[in-house]
Motif scaffolding. Structure first.
Motif, PDB file in Angstrom:
ATOM      1  N   PRO A  22       0.837  -1.279   0.017  1.00  0.00           N
ATOM      2  CA  PRO A  22      -0.107   0.078   0.173  1.00  0.00           C
ATOM      3  C   PRO A  22       0.786   1.235  -0.002  1.00  0.00           C
ATOM      4  O   PRO A  22       1.971   1.200   0.594  1.00  0.00           O
ATOM      5  N   CYS A  23       0.220   2.311  -0.572  1.00  0.00           N
ATOM      6  CA  CYS A  23       1.015   3.555  -0.556  1.00  0.00           C
ATOM      7  C   CYS A  23       1.009   4.317   0.713  1.00  0.00           C
ATOM      8  O   CYS A  23       0.203   4.090   1.388  1.00  0.00           O
ATOM      9  N   PRO A  24       2.258   4.614   1.100  1.00  0.00           N
ATOM     10  CA  PRO A  24       2.226   5.385   2.586  1.00  0.00           C
ATOM     11  C   PRO A  24       1.245   6.391   2.733  1.00  0.00           C
ATOM     12  O   PRO A  24       0.933   6.833   3.993  1.00  0.00           O
ATOM     13  N   ALA A  25       0.936   7.095   1.828  1.00  0.00           N
ATOM     14  CA  ALA A  25       0.402   8.321   1.931  1.00  0.00           C
ATOM     15  C   ALA A  25      -1.094   8.230   1.656  1.00  0.00           C
ATOM     16  O   ALA A  25      -2.002   8.618   2.392  1.00  0.00           O
ATOM     17  N   CYS A  26      -1.544   7.216   0.934  1.00  0.00           N
ATOM     18  CA  CYS A  26      -3.038   7.003   0.651  1.00  0.00           C
ATOM     19  C   CYS A  26      -3.631   5.632   0.732  1.00  0.00           C
ATOM     20  O   CYS A  26      -4.817   5.588   0.523  1.00  0.00           O
ATOM     21  N   GLY A  27      -2.910   4.698   0.799  1.00  0.00           N
ATOM     22  CA  GLY A  27      -3.225   3.222   0.867  1.00  0.00           C
ATOM     23  C   GLY A  27      -3.660   2.421  -0.409  1.00  0.00           C
ATOM     24  O   GLY A  27      -3.682   1.259  -0.171  1.00  0.00           O
ATOM     25  N   ARG A  46       5.370   3.508  -7.771  1.00  0.00           N
ATOM     26  CA  ARG A  46       4.805   4.671  -7.654  1.00  0.00           C
ATOM     27  C   ARG A  46       3.256   4.399  -7.316  1.00  0.00           C
ATOM     28  O   ARG A  46       2.616   3.250  -7.549  1.00  0.00           O
ATOM     29  N   CYS A  47       2.436   5.236  -6.713  1.00  0.00           N
ATOM     30  CA  CYS A  47       0.945   5.289  -6.569  1.00  0.00           C
ATOM     31  C   CYS A  47       0.739   5.745  -7.680  1.00  0.00           C
ATOM     32  O   CYS A  47       0.576   7.055  -8.230  1.00  0.00           O
ATOM     33  N   GLU A  48      -0.452   5.216  -8.323  1.00  0.00           N
ATOM     34  CA  GLU A  48      -1.101   5.867  -9.140  1.00  0.00           C
ATOM     35  C   GLU A  48      -2.424   6.676  -8.856  1.00  0.00           C
ATOM     36  O   GLU A  48      -3.141   7.406  -9.799  1.00  0.00           O
ATOM     37  N   SER A  49      -2.535   6.779  -7.437  1.00  0.00           N
ATOM     38  CA  SER A  49      -3.665   7.686  -7.192  1.00  0.00           C
ATOM     39  C   SER A  49      -3.192   8.946  -6.523  1.00  0.00           C
ATOM     40  O   SER A  49      -3.603   9.931  -7.114  1.00  0.00           O
ATOM     41  N   CYS A  50      -2.226   9.023  -5.723  1.00  0.00           N
ATOM     42  CA  CYS A  50      -1.631  10.378  -5.429  1.00  0.00           C
ATOM     43  C   CYS A  50      -0.255  10.571  -5.859  1.00  0.00           C
ATOM     44  O   CYS A  50       0.364  11.588  -5.713  1.00  0.00           O
ATOM     45  N   GLY A  51       0.172   9.647  -6.640  1.00  0.00           N
ATOM     46  CA  GLY A  51       1.501  10.054  -7.449  1.00  0.00           C
ATOM     47  C   GLY A  51       2.802   9.784  -6.433  1.00  0.00           C
ATOM     48  O   GLY A  51       3.725   9.884  -7.043  1.00  0.00           O
TER      49      GLY A  51
HETATM   50 ZN   LIG Z   1      -0.646   7.261  -2.865  1.00  0.00          ZN
END
Ligand SMILES: [Zn+2]
Length: 209
Positions: A22-27, A46-51
């Protein structure tokens, strides 16, 4: 006779798994972006939601916030923007992929991270000097074996030199020859990127809720 085919059912959480922590910023799940290379602690996802970009293994929000705080104060930070146009065109040659970096921030990733400690991003401002320098070095990285040599020579980055002496000699020459043409391309590119809110470096003012 009527033929019926069952559509495959893909569960929503299919993206998450051991390969997509999971992305540390948005999960949301992280996906592979760049393979490991010299100067980096591991492959970059990379996270494709928050980048948010994460270098190496599993990250945490606490660790990401600590790295963020090292770039500024309680009231504001400056980030080299992973959501920028220079990161997009540069990929593995993006100058923001600095030696030893662990988290590669975007405005949205910062917004999500600081929300966890009751802060909001009050203003977002493009940093022209750092933005143009990042775009310039990203273009130069496209011509050299090593990375970030020009900004390194100016004391603004930690360079990742090419492995072989002849490559390093050639890189030094290329940096000199291409420096001015690359700057002439970097300035309009970065100005356009900033106009589209995809500038290479951003100052964020943070406030407690
Ligand atoms: Zn994210």
């Amino acid at each position: 006779m009527e033929k019926t085919e069952r559509m495959p059912v893909v569960p929503l959480e299919a993206g998450a798994g051991p390969d997509n922590p999971p992305c540390p910023a948005c999960g949301e799940p992280l996906f592979g972006w760049i393979d490991s290379r010299a100067g980096l602690a591991g492959p970059v996802s990379r996270c494709e939601s928050c980048g948010l970009g994460v270098v190496g293994g599993l990250g945490s929000a606490e660790e990401a916030l600590r790295e963020l705080d090292r770039r500024g104060s309680e009231r504001g930070v400056t980030i080299v923007n992973r959501g920028s146009f220079s990161a997009w065109i540069g990929g593995a040659g993006w100058a923001g992929l600095e030696r030893g970096s662990r988290y590669l921030f975007t405005v949205e990733a910062v917004r999500r991270l600081v929300a966890g400690r009751d802060q909001v991003v009050r203003s977002v401002r493009w940093r022209p000097g750092t933005g143009i320098a990042t775009m310039w070095q990203t273009i130069l990285n496209g011509f050299t074996f090593g990375r970030n040599g020009a900004l390194g020579a100016l004391g603004r980055a930690s360079p990742v030199p090419a492995p072989k002496p002849w490559q390093r000699r050639l890189d030094a020459l290329i940096d000199v020859v291409v420096a001015i043409p690359a700057l002439l391309i970097a300035v309009p590119l970065e100005l356009s990127a900033a106009a589209l809110r995809r500038g290479g470096a951003t100052s964020l003012r943070l406030e407690l809720l």
